[in-house]
Write a protein that holds these residues in place. Sequence first.
Motif, PDB file in Angstrom:
ATOM      1  N   UNK A 307       0.838  -1.203   0.000  1.00 37.82           N
ATOM      2  CA  UNK A 307       0.000   0.000   0.000  1.00 37.82           C
ATOM      3  C   UNK A 307       0.866   1.244   0.000  1.00 37.82           C
ATOM      4  N   UNK A 308       1.823   1.249   0.888  1.00 32.65           N
ATOM      5  CA  UNK A 308       2.688   2.422   1.023  1.00 32.65           C
ATOM      6  C   UNK A 308       3.407   2.746  -0.274  1.00 32.65           C
ATOM      7  N   UNK A 309       3.930   1.725  -0.930  1.00 30.37           N
ATOM      8  CA  UNK A 309       4.616   1.961  -2.201  1.00 30.37           C
ATOM      9  C   UNK A 309       3.660   2.507  -3.239  1.00 30.37           C
ATOM     10  N   UNK A 310       2.428   2.032  -3.186  1.00 33.89           N
ATOM     11  CA  UNK A 310       1.416   2.551  -4.118  1.00 33.89           C
ATOM     12  C   UNK A 310       1.222   4.049  -3.913  1.00 33.89           C
ATOM     13  N   UNK A 311       1.084   4.452  -2.641  1.00 27.60           N
ATOM     14  CA  UNK A 311       0.834   5.865  -2.362  1.00 27.60           C
ATOM     15  C   UNK A 311       2.022   6.736  -2.730  1.00 27.60           C
ATOM     16  N   UNK A 312       3.225   6.159  -2.715  1.00 26.58           N
ATOM     17  CA  UNK A 312       4.418   6.949  -2.990  1.00 26.58           C
ATOM     18  C   UNK A 312       4.781   7.000  -4.469  1.00 26.58           C
ATOM     19  N   UNK A 313       4.075   6.248  -5.301  1.00 30.75           N
ATOM     20  CA  UNK A 313       4.373   6.301  -6.726  1.00 30.75           C
ATOM     21  C   UNK A 313       4.188   7.724  -7.225  1.00 30.75           C
ATOM     22  N   UNK A 314       4.985   8.069  -8.208  1.00 29.73           N
ATOM     23  CA  UNK A 314       4.977   9.430  -8.727  1.00 29.73           C
ATOM     24  C   UNK A 314       3.570   9.884  -9.085  1.00 29.73           C
ATOM     25  N   UNK A 315       2.813   8.995  -9.742  1.00 29.34           N
ATOM     26  CA  UNK A 315       1.483   9.415 -10.198  1.00 29.34           C
ATOM     27  C   UNK A 315       0.462   9.507  -9.066  1.00 29.34           C
ATOM     28  N   UNK A 316       0.803   8.942  -7.899  1.00 34.86           N
ATOM     29  CA  UNK A 316      -0.154   8.943  -6.784  1.00 34.86           C
ATOM     30  C   UNK A 316       0.221   9.888  -5.660  1.00 34.86           C
TER      31      UNK A 316
ATOM     32  N   UNK B 141      15.392   2.927  -3.902  1.00 32.84           N
ATOM     33  CA  UNK B 141      15.611   1.883  -4.903  1.00 32.84           C
ATOM     34  C   UNK B 141      16.364   0.759  -4.222  1.00 32.84           C
ATOM     35  N   UNK B 142      16.213  -0.458  -4.765  1.00 29.19           N
ATOM     36  CA  UNK B 142      16.873  -1.609  -4.164  1.00 29.19           C
ATOM     37  C   UNK B 142      18.179  -1.862  -4.895  1.00 29.19           C
ATOM     38  N   UNK B 143      19.259  -1.861  -4.160  1.00 30.88           N
ATOM     39  CA  UNK B 143      20.542  -2.252  -4.733  1.00 30.88           C
ATOM     40  C   UNK B 143      21.439  -2.682  -3.593  1.00 30.88           C
ATOM     41  N   UNK B 144      22.312  -3.616  -3.874  1.00 26.47           N
ATOM     42  CA  UNK B 144      23.114  -4.207  -2.801  1.00 26.47           C
ATOM     43  C   UNK B 144      23.992  -3.185  -2.087  1.00 26.47           C
ATOM     44  N   UNK B 145      24.401  -2.110  -2.789  1.00 23.89           N
ATOM     45  CA  UNK B 145      25.288  -1.166  -2.114  1.00 23.89           C
ATOM     46  C   UNK B 145      24.528  -0.053  -1.402  1.00 23.89           C
ATOM     47  N   UNK B 146      23.207  -0.202  -1.311  1.00 24.63           N
ATOM     48  CA  UNK B 146      22.377   0.788  -0.624  1.00 24.63           C
ATOM     49  C   UNK B 146      21.648   0.084   0.515  1.00 24.63           C
ATOM     50  N   UNK B 147      22.280  -0.023   1.674  1.00 24.20           N
ATOM     51  CA  UNK B 147      21.765  -0.875   2.746  1.00 24.20           C
ATOM     52  C   UNK B 147      20.344  -0.537   3.195  1.00 24.20           C
ATOM     53  N   UNK B 334      10.798   4.236 -10.478  1.00 22.70           N
ATOM     54  CA  UNK B 334      10.047   5.228  -9.726  1.00 22.70           C
ATOM     55  C   UNK B 334      10.676   5.282  -8.345  1.00 22.70           C
ATOM     56  N   UNK B 335      11.307   6.394  -8.002  1.00 21.22           N
ATOM     57  CA  UNK B 335      12.061   6.461  -6.763  1.00 21.22           C
ATOM     58  C   UNK B 335      11.203   6.696  -5.523  1.00 21.22           C
ATOM     59  N   UNK B 336       9.922   6.889  -5.732  1.00 19.11           N
ATOM     60  CA  UNK B 336       9.005   7.048  -4.588  1.00 19.11           C
ATOM     61  C   UNK B 336       9.564   8.015  -3.548  1.00 19.11           C
ATOM     62  N   UNK B 337       9.902   9.216  -3.972  1.00 23.23           N
ATOM     63  CA  UNK B 337      10.429  10.216  -3.052  1.00 23.23           C
ATOM     64  C   UNK B 337       9.465  10.466  -1.901  1.00 23.23           C
TER      65      UNK B 337
END
Lengths: 456, 512
Positions: A307-316, B141-147, B334-337
């Motif tokens: 859910x959280x990832x959904x809300x944080x998507x750029x379009x949401x 983002x998921x990457x091994x060098x980003x704990x 999508x970096x989900x800032x």
Amino acid sequence: MLGRSLREVSAALKQGQITPTELCQKCLSLIKKTKFLNAYITVSEEVALKQAEESEKRYKNGQSLGDLDGIPIAVKDNFSTSGIETTCASNMLKGYIPPYNATVVQKLLDQGALLMGKTNLDEFAMGSGSTDGVFGPVKNPWSYSKQYREKRKQNPHSENEDSDWLITGGSSGALAGPDPRDSTTVHEPINKPFMLPSLADVSKLCIGIPKEYLVPELSSEVQSLWSKAADLFESEGAKVIEVSLPHTSYSIVCYHVLCTSEVASNMARFDGLQYGHRCDIDVSTEAMYAATRREGFNDVVRGRILSGNFFLLKENYENYFVKAQKVRRLIANDFVNAFNSGVDVLLTPTTLSEAVPYLEFIKEDNRTRSAQDDIFTQAVNMAGLPAVSIPVALSNQGLPIGLQFIGRAFCDQQLLTVAKWFEKQVQFPVIQLQELMDDCSAVLENEKLASVSLKQ
Amino acid sequence: MAAPMLRWGCRGRRWAFARVDGGSCHRRGAPTGSTSNQIRGESSVAQQPLHTAQKTRKGEHKWAAVVGLEIHAQISSNSKLFSGSQVRFSAPPNSLVSFFDASLPGTLPVLNRRCVEAAVMTGLALNCHINKKSLFDRKHYFYADLPAGYQITQQRLPIAVNGSLIYGVCAGKKQSQVIPKTVRIKQIQLEQDSGKSLHDNLRSQTLIDLNRAGVGLLEVVLEPDMSCGEEAATAVRELQLILQALGTSQANMAEGQLRVDANISVHHPGEPLGVRTEVKNLNSIRFLAKAIDYEIQRQINELENGGEILNETRSFHHKLGCTMSMRDKEGKQDYRFMPEPNLPPLVLYDATSLPAGADPQQVINIDQIRETLPELPSVTREKLVQQYGMLLEHSFTLLNEVGLLEFFQNVIKETRAEPKKVTSWVLNTFLGYLKQQNLAVSESPVTPSALAELLDLLDSRTISSSAAKQVMDVKNRNPRAINKLIGLVRKATQSRADPVMIKEILEKKLSL
């Protein structure tokens, strides 16, 4: 001794009526006796006994560290304890042994408290009934109380209640103060030792009753106690007024958007690389991450992450996260307005009803239950306000019912002062686990002998 | 088309350009065999704009290239941006990792004051507006060098915005003119560096070293005001000098303290901007220029052949001299800032807003930092011009070459020869020798004292200028010069002395 208040026990220790080791062993045997409650994930017997020994030395030398010296405590298993497994009731952290203490744990240990163990919870504390941890549900000790049994006159069901028995009474002063490792901490120094003053004059108080908290789902018993509490204040000369928190109905939804977004973010670190569970798949990093997280988290945790990832998507993001932040501001403003109208403290229910039997509780899923049960308590998270729940009276079933006090921002002392006065007025009964306690004493005698031989 | 591009690439020489927008890119001369890492004022490795064969055939409009840069500079500080672990290059793997760096549950970030000061200093030096309030965000983002599974950065409201960087491109005949150019600075933000992954293909495993995880970075974003590799390279060099002068970053590209990503697109002047690509993995100034010029040409070729440019990330492969797509099939990230909930807004003060009685340890005063800024390269160059009467481009060369300015100043100190003479000798003779033998100033066999002495002799007319040059030859171990000297000695001994012995004695005497 175990049924006494913390202050009484502390006094007893100081006066030498009981030693820390004796007290510790009593506690340990009670824990053993009540294992069926499933309240503990880890019992740190050796650690506790060692700490008890040290506490005893201090008392002998007249160098006790304070009111908490020698007092047994237990810590919820989502607080880091150095050298002691911290699982958060999740497969993801089974076997994880932190190398540091959470600040609150360190403060307790610095005061000489004895760490009995780590207590059970919903996985990563996501839930409202302590039913969804990987080590199974916690049973409410009240189901075994004389008070409840007498009322029910049948076999107790296992029930739900958070096993968060930390401290009762007035020793919160040991924990108060800024946390230098937390950048969002408030930098006001606290004078130690911190003692809550007695409430000077109840008649100077203004108690606010938020009308939106009178919801249809509120049980009549709780409503009645709420009313009685308001009357109590009024009879002592305090002003009791109705206030409005108009955005209350948006609070749960707002909380869910913000909470799940933070969860999605905070849980991103659990990938099996540095610590915790790691799956067997090593085909690729992505495959490893995916399998580790699927195996490590239960569906409640996974659901919140998704859910959280959904809300944080750029379009949401604008429509959900930012919108929720704006609604949060409105909710916080509701409280500001209420307090600005002269209210010192708000009085509300804590839960909709008394504790519900386990089998009934699990009829609804975790998310539904959380949405229902958090209704009175999560708005303060959003408003950033201090709040405390005080047990008030037993229900007709013999189960505890509590009420919540909400204070102004950063006015913790005033809030606790009022709560302390109220606690004194209602004189909530001590849980009667006499049968268990009696068995306990017999065990204690044997333990005492054993401990003597250990000392040699 | 792949084949023609590789053909260009494998030639291993500088690009011939399609004519680009009028005065935006000045080049001259033929490529030298130089292996310098930097664009120097004196001898450039640039070329005149040329038409390609394709151009004349098709008779197309002109092309304009647009280049923007994202530069990451490691902050020179004792500890990391949000934790107390040490910042050090080349330490044993995973020996500089705090609990927070390893993302242990429950750990929290605490902001490093020195890093904030470095950001403010850099912002002021680049004429930026310093935001008195800036915010921290998480980029996931998921990457091994980003704990932690996210990087703490400043996406919404960075610490500094709207600045400018002035750099000097050498142009005209003989590179004698320095044309100042400006590139706008969009913003400067504080952010965490990631760890390092080492791919061990032999054992099909990847090793992670978190020593670098959490080190403070300044991301400097340059607007797409540049139009070719040389401009970008010159701008980066100038930024390097500024950072080094400030002490905020050692900015050594070879050690990974300065990393540059380029955003490149082409379009016809007057028409909208084209699709841009991002080029990464540029670890030297020279490769930076090369990669950008390659990519510009690649895009032009692609478009002229009816193809299209994809908005993608490309990596520069310096051995092949070309860029290659790093695209994977998963699509855009999508970096989900999200705002960083564990850090309050960063509040800075100036002389007017500083709260009375504030603890100096707890606050940062922008005005105070401005007053104590070290001398910037542009000022140093101006001073050189004023003080020693040299040309502006000479001052550029002196600063661009690592260690040369100090060498120059030491010679000036010890000699009584005229500054103009010193300038000429240092920039022409001395530097020329270094370049010929591919040496850095620090590796020079000629010390400032030695050169000063030589110039004194020259000045007092004790020796002639050609003799002085010969001495330099010998000192620089030019084999012909040495042999000549051996020959002279042998002659003087009437061919009786053994040449090998002569060589030994000479080398000792000359302390070669």
